[in-house]
Design a protein around this motif. Structure first.
Motif, PDB file in Angstrom:
ATOM      1  N   GLY A  31      -4.142   2.677   6.588  1.00 53.26           N
ATOM      2  CA  GLY A  31      -2.894   3.155   6.986  1.00 53.26           C
ATOM      3  C   GLY A  31      -1.921   2.240   6.972  1.00 53.26           C
ATOM      4  N   PRO A  32      -0.673   2.761   7.239  1.00 52.52           N
ATOM      5  CA  PRO A  32       0.681   1.873   6.995  1.00 52.52           C
ATOM      6  C   PRO A  32       0.709   0.701   8.126  1.00 52.52           C
ATOM      7  N   THR A  35      -1.663  -2.040   7.428  1.00 52.31           N
ATOM      8  CA  THR A  35      -1.314  -2.816   6.166  1.00 52.31           C
ATOM      9  C   THR A  35      -0.312  -3.681   6.369  1.00 52.31           C
ATOM     10  N   ARG A 135      -1.021   8.808   2.698  1.00 55.23           N
ATOM     11  CA  ARG A 135      -0.589   8.132   3.831  1.00 55.23           C
ATOM     12  C   ARG A 135       0.601   7.766   4.344  1.00 55.23           C
ATOM     13  N   TYR A 136       1.554   7.759   3.336  1.00 60.32           N
ATOM     14  CA  TYR A 136       2.926   7.065   3.759  1.00 60.32           C
ATOM     15  C   TYR A 136       3.865   8.644   3.398  1.00 60.32           C
ATOM     16  N   SER A 137       4.738   8.593   4.163  1.00 59.56           N
ATOM     17  CA  SER A 137       5.984   9.599   3.746  1.00 59.56           C
ATOM     18  C   SER A 137       6.972   8.985   3.260  1.00 59.56           C
ATOM     19  N   PHE A 138       7.568   9.477   2.241  1.00 56.79           N
ATOM     20  CA  PHE A 138       8.722   9.215   1.334  1.00 56.79           C
ATOM     21  C   PHE A 138       9.266  10.362   0.685  1.00 56.79           C
ATOM     22  N   ARG A 141       7.452  13.245  -2.768  1.00 56.70           N
ATOM     23  CA  ARG A 141       6.120  12.602  -2.617  1.00 56.70           C
ATOM     24  C   ARG A 141       5.103  13.475  -3.427  1.00 56.70           C
TER      25      ARG A 141
END
Length: 197
Positions: A31-32, A35, A135-138, A141
């Motif tokens: 996960g972010p 990382t 796993r990331y919000s952007f 997506r």
């Protein structure tokens, strides 16, 4: 020496892609937040050395796995030009007696092995990248995921087509250059009539 260097480079080229896919998968799993904590360590020389060694080891692993999976296809392609394994082995043996031709064949096989490995690297990178992006919000997506998946599928297909073309060309050239050719019988020429009239 040159052959060993080329072999090292091609295994490394395949292994770097495999290691990248493994890192993306790790990013997806941890996960972010984790990382971000680990990112300062990633630039150290120790990590670079371990990454180089891991790339080489993974390159060997994926090369063997790809060869095992694609062996049935490779054998089917080979039967188009060689009736048996012994005929193929004999042609390879004859090729070794011609250093210039052998060097060209080695170069072609090197490209073929890289394409073979990257068929699987493309699929692994696509899957790992998709999982990491989940796993990331952007922004955008869904569009990015779709584009990545499409690009990965096209790339894997392209590498497979390149591997197949290089494999077939290699077998064809080997058969043309090294298999004994059966010369067609020369038609009998009409003889002049030497009998006296």
């Amino acid at each position: 020496m040159a052959a060993a260097t080329a072999m090292f480079v091609e295994v490394l080229v395949v292994g770097i892609g495999t290691l990248t896919a493994a890192v993306l998968l790790l990013v997806a799993v941890i996960g972010p937040a984790t990382t971000a904590k680990l990112s300062p360590v990633s630039g150290s020389s120790l990590v670079a050395g371990v990454a180089l060694a891991a790339s080489y080891a993974l390159g060997i692993l994926i090369d063997r796995a790809a060869d095992t999976v694609l062996t049935p296809q490779r054998r089917r392609l080979r039967t188009r030009y060689f009736p048996s394994h012994s005929a193929y082995a004999e042609a390879r043996l004859r090729l070794a007696a011609h250093p210039a031709l052998a060097a060209r064949a080695d170069y072609a096989r090197s490209r073929m092995r890289i394409c073979r490995g990257w068929v699987f690297n493309s699929m692994a990178l696509t899957l790992a990248a998709d999982l990491a992006m989940l796993r990331y919000s952007f922004e955008h997506r869904t569009l990015t995921l779709a584009a990545t998946s499409l690009l990965g599928a096209v790339t894997a297909f392209g590498f497979h087509r390149a591997w197949r073309a290089l494999t077939m060309t290699g077998y064809r050239k080997l058969a043309e250059q090294m298999l004994p050719t059966v010369s067609a019988p020369v038609p009998a020429q009409p003889q002049p009539d030497t009998a006296l009239p």
